[in-house]
Design a protein around this motif. Structure first.
Motif, PDB file in Angstrom:
ATOM      1  N   SER A 148       0.819  -1.223   0.000  1.00 33.53           N
ATOM      2  CA  SER A 148       0.000   0.000   0.000  1.00 33.53           C
ATOM      3  C   SER A 148       0.849   1.268   0.000  1.00 33.53           C
ATOM      4  N   ALA A 404      -0.196   3.548  -6.178  1.00 29.94           N
ATOM      5  CA  ALA A 404      -0.068   2.295  -5.429  1.00 29.94           C
ATOM      6  C   ALA A 404       1.149   1.539  -5.942  1.00 29.94           C
ATOM      7  N   SER A 423      -4.451  -2.854  -2.456  1.00 27.21           N
ATOM      8  CA  SER A 423      -4.930  -1.940  -3.483  1.00 27.21           C
ATOM      9  C   SER A 423      -6.217  -2.498  -4.068  1.00 27.21           C
ATOM     10  N   VAL A 430      -4.625   2.639  -3.511  1.00 25.62           N
ATOM     11  CA  VAL A 430      -4.560   1.972  -2.218  1.00 25.62           C
ATOM     12  C   VAL A 430      -5.940   2.001  -1.576  1.00 25.62           C
ATOM     13  N   LYS A 434      -2.792   2.698   3.901  1.00 21.43           N
ATOM     14  CA  LYS A 434      -1.912   3.471   3.029  1.00 21.43           C
ATOM     15  C   LYS A 434      -0.629   3.859   3.759  1.00 21.43           C
TER      16      LYS A 434
END
Length: 480
Positions: A148, A404, A423, A430, A434
């Motif tokens: 992420s 991502a 993701s 993401v 994150k």
């Protein structure tokens, strides 16, 4: 010199500067007092500006090895399996995905392209990895995968600078420089921050990726070569023996120390330190870089061949350097920009990097060094789910993608066998946990025992930080 000497220069009394008064009046009484206040710290800086310092926090790691896959590997072919992307191969992406999206080169309305390689789960952790990474698969339970990652930049140079310095702008200190600034080095005879460059070319961001920015230049990375002299001109020229070199260096350093005592400029201390380090490196660097000292089974494990520059050799050298107290080692492998020829080029890149990367982790672990060495693997961003070029042609590729991407870490207090984040079905955005580049930096510093909010340097009237002024967090979910 006395308090009336300004009259001889034609200066009116009201223009007499306070600093001039403190320095010159009373036979330099102000300067004497200032030397008493600053002298000890200046002397220490001149003697060893990179002396090891106490960490701000309990440290999990002492050293860092950053395997920087410059050019940006495709997370969609290596780490982030997307069956839905394969299902919708050749179709246009959903319109909602593209709202406000800006690609580097392609039309965002390009068709989707499914993953080009198979995935399987490995180890007790069940980490899902590409068939291109068979060696990494054998240490799946020793690594921490972050699916992420996200960044702010979508072109190479700014994104590499972002990953290296926390900013897209040139002139900021790199994370290696910040590490030295915060902790110093435990190596007396080698630079505290060493850089290698492998692959087809050097990183797009150039030497700014390992620069010291506004920090004293003693903290910048030193690039070493993997063949010949580790540093150019390390050997003495003909006619210069050790005694002549030592006498010359002593004379030069004495002049520099006298200047340092007067002005207190840390760059003078840097100059003294660099001269002395170069002198010590004439003996230490060739020994540290001599892979012929390694047993055959270790060379075979890495795929290293002494005398032949390669990513494998530099991974083995990285282990040798952290053994000798080097704080931060970074290897830039600039070969991952697959706008075209995605399939053959990824195969070549993984053939060169997969075995040595896994061997490094395994080697550190068997030597008891992995607990105190943080290994990081990744590039500056990911690649688009959309195709670049003709999707039916072997020359098809993927564009830059900052929304991502995936990185992995090992050792240094990370939770092994953990995969963090996710993701969406196309690997576009993401959707869970994150981790921004700033968060990664905060976490690396935390593992080294440094608080990213307290590791500051005053410049241009501000308390500057690696993580800047935007929000940043330590990613505790991946810390053991």
């Amino acid at each position: 010199m006395n308090c009336q000497s300004h009259q001889h220069a034609g200066l009116p009394p009201r223009e007499l500067a306070r600093r001039w008064f403190l320095k010159e009046c009373g036979v330099g009484l102000g300067a004497v007092a200032l030397n008493q206040l600053l002298g000890s710290s200046v002397a220490r800086a001149a003697a060893d500006p990179l002396a090891a310092k106490q960490a701000q926090l309990p440290a999990k790691a002492k050293n860092v090895i950053f395997l920087f896959m410059a050019g940006a590997p495709s997370h969609l072919e290596l780490f982030d399996n997307k069956p839905q992307l394969a299902k919708f191969d050749g179709t246009l992406p959903p319109a909602e995905l593209l709202a406000g999206y800006r690609a580097a080169f392609i039309n965002p309305n390009s068709t989707l392209m499914g993953p080009k390689f198979k995935f399987a789960r490995h180890g007790q952790s069940g980490a899902e990895l590409s068939e291109l990474l068979p060696h990494l698969a054998t240490i799946a339970d020793d690594i921490t995968i972050v699916k992420s990652m996200a960044t702010d930049a979508f072109n190479h140079a700014p994104a590499q600078l972002m990953m290296s310095t926390g900013s897209q702008q040139f002139g900021k200190p790199s994370i290696g420089a910040w590490s030295l600034y915060g902790l110093g080095s435990e190596s007396q005879n080698l630079p505290g921050f060493v850089v290698f460059s492998t692959g087809a070319k050097g990183p797009s961001g150039g030497s700014a990726n390992w620069g010291s920015g506004y920090l004293p230049t003693v903290h910048q990375g030193v690039q070493l070569r993997t063949s010949g002299d580790p540093v150019l001109f390390l050997s003495n020229p003909r006619g210069v023996d050790n005694r002549l070199q030592r006498d010359s260096l002593d004379a030069i350093n004495e002049l520099n120390r006298q200047h340092l005592d007067v002005v207190g400029d840390p760059e003078i201390a840097t100059r003294i330190n660099s001269f002395e380090m170069a002198y010590r490196m004439q003996a230490s660097a060739p020994e540290a870089m001599n892979l012929a000292d390694e047993p055959e089974h270790i060379l075979k494990m890495y795929g290293a061949e002494p005398g032949k520059p390669s990513f494998a050799n530099t991974c083995l050298l990285a282990r040798r350097l952290v053994e000798r107290g080097v704080r931060f080692v970074e290897i830039f492998h600039e070969s991952w920009d697959q706008h075209g020829n995605l399939v053959p080029d990824l195969q070549k890149n993984c053939e060169k990097t997969d075995q040595p990367s896994a061997a490094l982790v395994r080697d550190l672990k068997q030597r008891g060094l992995l607990d105190e060495t943080l290994v990081i693997w990744g590039g500056e961003f990911g690649r688009t789910p959309m195709v670049q070029g003709n999707p039916n042609n072997v020359g098809a590729g993927r564009d830059h993608h900052p929304n991502a991407f995936t990185m992995w870490l090992a050792g240094g207090g990370m939770k092994p066998g953990v995969t963090l984040g996710a993701s969406d079905d196309f690997g576009f955005n993401v959707t869970q946990d994150k981790v921004h580049v700033r968060d990664l930096h905060a976490t690396i510093l935390h593992q080294l025992g440094l608080d990213h909010t307290r590791l500051t340097y005053k410049f241009q009237g501000l308390e500057q930080k690696l993580t800047g002024v935007e929000p940043a967090r330590v990613v505790k979910e991946i810390i053991a």
